[in-house]
Design an enzyme around this catalytic site. Structure first.
Site, PDB file in Angstrom:
ATOM      1  N   LYS A  78       0.701  -1.215   0.063  1.00  0.00           N
ATOM      2  CA  LYS A  78      -0.061  -0.071  -0.001  1.00  0.00           C
ATOM      3  C   LYS A  78       0.881   1.325   0.023  1.00  0.00           C
ATOM      4  O   LYS A  78       0.880   2.156   0.954  1.00  0.00           O
ATOM      5  CB  LYS A  78      -1.056  -0.043   1.090  1.00  0.00           C
ATOM      6  CG  LYS A  78      -2.032  -1.174   1.028  1.00  0.00           C
ATOM      7  CD  LYS A  78      -3.102  -0.941   2.203  1.00  0.00           C
ATOM      8  CE  LYS A  78      -3.949  -2.051   2.206  1.00  0.00           C
ATOM      9  NZ  LYS A  78      -3.380  -3.441   2.818  1.00  0.00           N
ATOM     10  N   PHE A  80       2.401   4.623  -0.158  1.00  0.00           N
ATOM     11  CA  PHE A  80       2.096   5.968   0.089  1.00  0.00           C
ATOM     12  C   PHE A  80       3.036   6.960   0.389  1.00  0.00           C
ATOM     13  O   PHE A  80       3.444   6.742   1.564  1.00  0.00           O
ATOM     14  CB  PHE A  80       0.796   6.087   1.010  1.00  0.00           C
ATOM     15  CG  PHE A  80       0.076   7.390   1.069  1.00  0.00           C
ATOM     16  CD1 PHE A  80      -1.132   7.517   0.474  1.00  0.00           C
ATOM     17  CD2 PHE A  80       0.708   8.630   1.770  1.00  0.00           C
ATOM     18  CE1 PHE A  80      -1.863   8.911   0.567  1.00  0.00           C
ATOM     19  CE2 PHE A  80       0.016   9.554   1.845  1.00  0.00           C
ATOM     20  CZ  PHE A  80      -1.260   9.869   1.323  1.00  0.00           C
ATOM     21  N   VAL A  82       6.144   9.991  -1.182  1.00  0.00           N
ATOM     22  CA  VAL A  82       6.419  11.044  -2.425  1.00  0.00           C
ATOM     23  C   VAL A  82       6.680  10.127  -3.658  1.00  0.00           C
ATOM     24  O   VAL A  82       7.235   9.052  -3.487  1.00  0.00           O
ATOM     25  CB  VAL A  82       7.702  11.954  -2.099  1.00  0.00           C
ATOM     26  CG1 VAL A  82       7.380  12.747  -0.943  1.00  0.00           C
ATOM     27  CG2 VAL A  82       8.984  11.245  -1.757  1.00  0.00           C
ATOM     28  N   GLU A  84       8.913   9.704  -6.115  1.00  0.00           N
ATOM     29  CA  GLU A  84      10.251   9.254  -6.284  1.00  0.00           C
ATOM     30  C   GLU A  84      10.434   8.092  -5.372  1.00  0.00           C
ATOM     31  O   GLU A  84      10.946   7.136  -5.775  1.00  0.00           O
ATOM     32  CB  GLU A  84      11.101  10.399  -6.076  1.00  0.00           C
ATOM     33  CG  GLU A  84      12.786  10.006  -6.623  1.00  0.00           C
ATOM     34  CD  GLU A  84      12.537   9.530  -8.132  1.00  0.00           C
ATOM     35  OE1 GLU A  84      11.767  10.136  -8.931  1.00  0.00           O
ATOM     36  OE2 GLU A  84      13.252   8.513  -8.272  1.00  0.00           O
ATOM     37  N   THR A 130     -11.324  -1.519   3.109  1.00  0.00           N
ATOM     38  CA  THR A 130     -12.546  -2.246   3.435  1.00  0.00           C
ATOM     39  C   THR A 130     -12.942  -2.215   4.981  1.00  0.00           C
ATOM     40  O   THR A 130     -14.057  -2.404   5.517  1.00  0.00           O
ATOM     41  CB  THR A 130     -12.619  -3.562   3.146  1.00  0.00           C
ATOM     42  OG1 THR A 130     -11.477  -4.598   3.481  1.00  0.00           O
ATOM     43  CG2 THR A 130     -12.620  -4.041   1.541  1.00  0.00           C
ATOM     44  N   ARG A 191     -16.332 -12.482   4.302  1.00  0.00           N
ATOM     45  CA  ARG A 191     -16.745 -12.883   5.373  1.00  0.00           C
ATOM     46  C   ARG A 191     -18.007 -13.916   5.190  1.00  0.00           C
ATOM     47  O   ARG A 191     -18.996 -13.277   4.716  1.00  0.00           O
ATOM     48  CB  ARG A 191     -17.225 -11.834   6.598  1.00  0.00           C
ATOM     49  CG  ARG A 191     -16.278 -11.008   7.003  1.00  0.00           C
ATOM     50  CD  ARG A 191     -15.099 -11.906   7.846  1.00  0.00           C
ATOM     51  NE  ARG A 191     -14.043 -11.275   8.422  1.00  0.00           N
ATOM     52  CZ  ARG A 191     -12.929 -10.879   7.515  1.00  0.00           C
ATOM     53  NH1 ARG A 191     -12.816 -11.507   6.663  1.00  0.00           N
ATOM     54  NH2 ARG A 191     -12.028 -10.198   8.323  1.00  0.00           N
TER      55      ARG A 191
HETATM   56  O1  C5P Z   1      -8.352 -11.350   7.650  1.00  0.00           O
HETATM   57  P1  C5P Z   1      -8.871 -10.515   6.604  1.00  0.00           P
HETATM   58  O2  C5P Z   1      -9.732 -11.545   5.755  1.00  0.00           O
HETATM   59  O3  C5P Z   1      -9.853  -9.478   7.044  1.00  0.00           O
HETATM   60  O4  C5P Z   1      -7.693  -9.925   5.477  1.00  0.00           O
HETATM   61  C1  C5P Z   1      -7.640  -8.923   4.715  1.00  0.00           C
HETATM   62  C2  C5P Z   1      -6.334  -8.575   4.329  1.00  0.00           C
HETATM   63  O5  C5P Z   1      -6.829  -7.753   3.039  1.00  0.00           O
HETATM   64  C3  C5P Z   1      -5.424  -7.948   5.150  1.00  0.00           C
HETATM   65  O6  C5P Z   1      -4.194  -8.416   4.677  1.00  0.00           O
HETATM   66  C4  C5P Z   1      -5.419  -6.457   4.872  1.00  0.00           C
HETATM   67  O7  C5P Z   1      -4.321  -5.967   4.889  1.00  0.00           O
HETATM   68  C5  C5P Z   1      -5.941  -6.503   3.409  1.00  0.00           C
HETATM   69  N1  C5P Z   1      -6.546  -5.572   2.722  1.00  0.00           N
HETATM   70  C6  C5P Z   1      -8.011  -4.983   3.117  1.00  0.00           C
HETATM   71  N2  C5P Z   1      -8.475  -4.002   2.645  1.00  0.00           N
HETATM   72  C7  C5P Z   1      -7.826  -3.480   1.510  1.00  0.00           C
HETATM   73  C8  C5P Z   1      -6.697  -3.923   1.200  1.00  0.00           C
HETATM   74  C9  C5P Z   1      -6.063  -5.052   1.833  1.00  0.00           C
HETATM   75  O8  C5P Z   1      -8.605  -5.626   4.081  1.00  0.00           O
HETATM   76  N3  C5P Z   1      -8.370  -2.439   1.034  1.00  0.00           N
END
Ligand code: C5P
Length: 244
Positions: A78, A80, A82, A84, A130, A191
């Site tokens: 992820k 985030f 500058v 460069e 999320t 989930r």
């Molecule tokens: O355990 P779980 O199913 O919640 O795992 C979600 C994984 O997805 C974590 O490794 C989290 O860093 C990643 N993730 C996320 N939402 C995002 C990007 C990545 O939950 N937008």
């Protein structure tokens, strides 16, 4: 956004059903990661390496070991920073044969990441985590709701040449309708039942793909299961049924 406006490369979507499940290796060190990979065996072929292992150290060795075992890797840094520094980070990732690299930034950061893309690497833009909802966005100072921000970030990411986005299944359908099929959607926050942990914008396996996701990221529901391998196999069986 009509497809014609997008500068994004056209994605050939021949995705093996088995690769549509990405398992995050959210464990403290390489030994724990490899133990989990060993335990899951053939049930999982695509792994996500993220912050916990990056901070844990020597994650590049783990990435190389996963590749040696025939696995695919999503490097979820992820980024985030500058432009460069984002550019340099993506260049470093390019020294390993990772499939996905995630960037979490504005236009300049995304542009820098895309400029360093090489080989089979795909750049994915994280839209809105999320685990965030409208109230969290307000706390962060954003004056928009989640769907609007996801839409705007996805549109810009694709125009800048990213190969896809990470978003909730709840937004995947809207993005597919607006931007078509020529980009990748990776959906975490899966989930099987109503959720009680930190993920707020969750959907189930079938729902995610029906909404237009190409890949799902499933962590805790598999890792925390009494039998993680059996839990992963059960998700794979559901995916196989969807794409049969
Ligand atoms: O355990 P779980 O199913 O919640 O795992 C979600 C994984 O997805 C974590 O490794 C989290 O860093 C990643 N993730 C996320 N939402 C995002 C990007 C990545 O939950 N937008």
């Amino acid at each position: 956004m009509p497809d014609t406006e997008s500068k994004s490369s056209t994605i050939a979507k021949r995705i093996a059903p088995h690769e549509r499940l990405i398992l995050p290796l959210d464990v403290p060190d390489n030994a724990a990661a490899l133990a989990l990979v060993q335990q899951l065996g053939d049930a999982v072929t695509f792994y996500k390496v993220g912050l916990e292992l990056i901070i844990g150290g020597e994650f590049t060795r783990l990435v190389d070991e996963l590749l040696r075992r025939g696995k695919k890797v999503m490097l979820d840094g992820k980024f985030f920073d500058v432009p460069e520094t984002v550019r340099a980070a993506v260049r470093q990732a390019g020294k390993h044969d990772v499939t996905f690299v995630t960037v979490h930034g504005n236009d300049e950061m995304l542009r820098a990441a895309v400029a360093e893309k090489k080989g089979g690497m795909r750049i994915l833009a994280v839209t809105v985590l999320t685990s965030l909802d409208d109230a969290d966005l307000r706390d962060l100072g954003f004056q928009v709701d989640v769907p609007t921000l996801v839409r705007s970030r996805a549109r810009r990411a694709l125009e800048l040449g990213c190969d896809g986005v990470v978003c909730s299944g709840q937004e995947a359908e809207d993005l597919r309708q607006r931007t078509g099929n020529q980009f990748l959607i990776v959906t975490p926050g899966i989930r099987p039942v109503k959720n009680v942990d930190d993920q707020k914008r969750t959907v189930d396996v079938e729902e995610a793909f029906q909404m237009g996701a190409d890949y799902i990221v499933v962590g805790r529901p598999i890792r925390a299961a009494a039998d993680p391998k059996q839990a992963a196999e059960s998700v794979q069986a559901r995916i196989a049924r969807i794409f049969a």
